[in-house]
Design an enzyme around this catalytic site. Structure first.
Site, PDB file in Angstrom:
ATOM      1  N   ALA A 139       0.805  -1.224   0.000  1.00  0.00           N
ATOM      2  CA  ALA A 139       0.000   0.000   0.000  1.00  0.00           C
ATOM      3  C   ALA A 139       0.834   1.269   0.000  1.00  0.00           C
ATOM      4  O   ALA A 139       0.322   2.341  -0.340  1.00  0.00           O
ATOM      5  CB  ALA A 139      -0.932   0.003   1.215  1.00  0.00           C
ATOM      6  N   ASP A 140       2.106   1.172   0.368  1.00  0.00           N
ATOM      7  CA  ASP A 140       2.942   2.375   0.442  1.00  0.00           C
ATOM      8  C   ASP A 140       4.377   2.035   0.053  1.00  0.00           C
ATOM      9  O   ASP A 140       5.303   2.175   0.862  1.00  0.00           O
ATOM     10  CB  ASP A 140       2.887   2.966   1.854  1.00  0.00           C
ATOM     11  CG  ASP A 140       3.559   4.330   1.935  1.00  0.00           C
ATOM     12  OD1 ASP A 140       3.720   4.980   0.875  1.00  0.00           O
ATOM     13  OD2 ASP A 140       3.927   4.749   3.050  1.00  0.00           O
ATOM     14  N   LEU A 141       4.561   1.603  -1.180  1.00  0.00           N
ATOM     15  CA  LEU A 141       5.902   1.243  -1.643  1.00  0.00           C
ATOM     16  C   LEU A 141       6.694   2.523  -1.880  1.00  0.00           C
ATOM     17  O   LEU A 141       6.473   3.241  -2.848  1.00  0.00           O
ATOM     18  CB  LEU A 141       5.823   0.417  -2.926  1.00  0.00           C
ATOM     19  CG  LEU A 141       7.167  -0.140  -3.424  1.00  0.00           C
ATOM     20  CD1 LEU A 141       7.762  -1.110  -2.398  1.00  0.00           C
ATOM     21  CD2 LEU A 141       7.009  -0.824  -4.771  1.00  0.00           C
ATOM     22  N   ASN A 158      10.838   1.937   2.573  1.00  0.00           N
ATOM     23  CA  ASN A 158      10.372   0.579   2.865  1.00  0.00           C
ATOM     24  C   ASN A 158      11.119  -0.498   2.079  1.00  0.00           C
ATOM     25  O   ASN A 158      10.685  -1.650   2.032  1.00  0.00           O
ATOM     26  CB  ASN A 158       8.869   0.468   2.585  1.00  0.00           C
ATOM     27  CG  ASN A 158       8.055   1.286   3.568  1.00  0.00           C
ATOM     28  OD1 ASN A 158       8.473   1.483   4.703  1.00  0.00           O
ATOM     29  ND2 ASN A 158       6.891   1.761   3.150  1.00  0.00           N
ATOM     30  N   ARG A 183       4.448   5.074  -7.423  1.00  0.00           N
ATOM     31  CA  ARG A 183       4.551   5.597  -6.059  1.00  0.00           C
ATOM     32  C   ARG A 183       6.002   5.611  -5.598  1.00  0.00           C
ATOM     33  O   ARG A 183       6.458   6.560  -4.944  1.00  0.00           O
ATOM     34  CB  ARG A 183       3.690   4.748  -5.121  1.00  0.00           C
ATOM     35  CG  ARG A 183       3.509   5.340  -3.732  1.00  0.00           C
ATOM     36  CD  ARG A 183       2.601   4.446  -2.886  1.00  0.00           C
ATOM     37  NE  ARG A 183       2.263   5.080  -1.618  1.00  0.00           N
ATOM     38  CZ  ARG A 183       1.200   5.833  -1.403  1.00  0.00           C
ATOM     39  NH1 ARG A 183       0.357   6.062  -2.390  1.00  0.00           N
ATOM     40  NH2 ARG A 183       0.966   6.364  -0.218  1.00  0.00           N
TER      41      ARG A 183
END
Length: 238
Positions: free
Chosen positions: A167-169, A173, A206
């Protein structure tokens, strides 16, 4: 699948079925580890993640915080719609499944969910990836050669082929250990999806946005456009 037990009234423990450790409520309290001088470090971003040592193993303790506008009013409270639908349970189960698939992710150890009426708060403990740093901090000190960027792209492709949606690459991370292995962390709100070029491309977009953002923001950030092309080359190798 994770097992569920009770630590106290309205406090639930989520753990692996074969977890040999005796997990107590204290495991999820930073002050408990601080009192034992077991804190080995912390990562300070929007919120603090703690690293601690126990029985010759290193662990990560992360509390779940809300982001965005809602986070300004309900810092760490989530609406409770069932334990197995909670963000902490879903992330724990996802990590277990990804490990079974051989994907490079941290090992989930235990998680805690505390329910208060219609809200819950949560924490998760995972093993710390040995001798690893996130790529964001590495790029503040040195450039990575294009072979490493290809490996990063190839690793992301492995997750995508397995149907893992992150969901938040972003560049915070993605981690790199001293053996050159790439790891991906922080799967809050992640899930399995049918592989599809649309969401997979959005994941890559993203990541690119986060790289460009840090490039413009940091005084030193060793990343260039050709590094992104190398990542895409690695992504397409799979």
């Amino acid at each position: 699948m994770p097992t569920i037990s009770k630590l106290a009234k309205q406090t639930y423990l989520i753990s692996s079925a074969n977890q040999p450790l005796d997990i107590s409520d204290n495991w999820f309290e930073p002050a408990f580890w601080q009192n034992q001088n077991a804190i080995t470090g912390q990562s300070v971003g929007r919120n603090t993640t703690y690293f601690f040592a126990h029985q010759q193993q290193n662990y990560v303790l992360r509390h779940y915080y809300r982001g965005g506008l809602i986070g300004k009013f309900a810092n760490d409270g989530y609406f409770y719609t069932g334990l197995k639908r909670s963000r902490v349970y879903c992330e724990f189960a996802l990590l277990e499944k990804m490990q079974q698939l051989g994907l490079p992710v941290p090992t989930p150890i235990a998680a805690r969910l505390i329910r208060t009426l219609h809200l819950y708060s949560a924490d998760i403990v995972m093993t710390q990836i040995p001798n690893a740093s996130d790529v964001f901090h590495i790029l503040q000190k040195q450039a990575l050669d294009n072979q490493v960027w290809q490996t990063i792209g190839k690793t992301i492709a492995q997750f995508h082929q397995a149907g893992v949606f992150h969901a938040d690459l972003n560049i915070h991370n993605i981690m790199l250990d001293n053996q050159g292995k790439v790891w991906i962390i922080d799967f809050d709100r992640g899930r399995f999806k049918t592989p599809d070029k649309s969401w997979q491309q959005n994941n890559l977009n993203r990541l690119l946005v986060s790289l460009k953002k840090e490039k413009n923001k940091q005084a030193q950030f060793y990343w260039q456009d050709d590094n992104w092309q190398a990542l895409l080359t690695g992504y397409q190798i799979i």
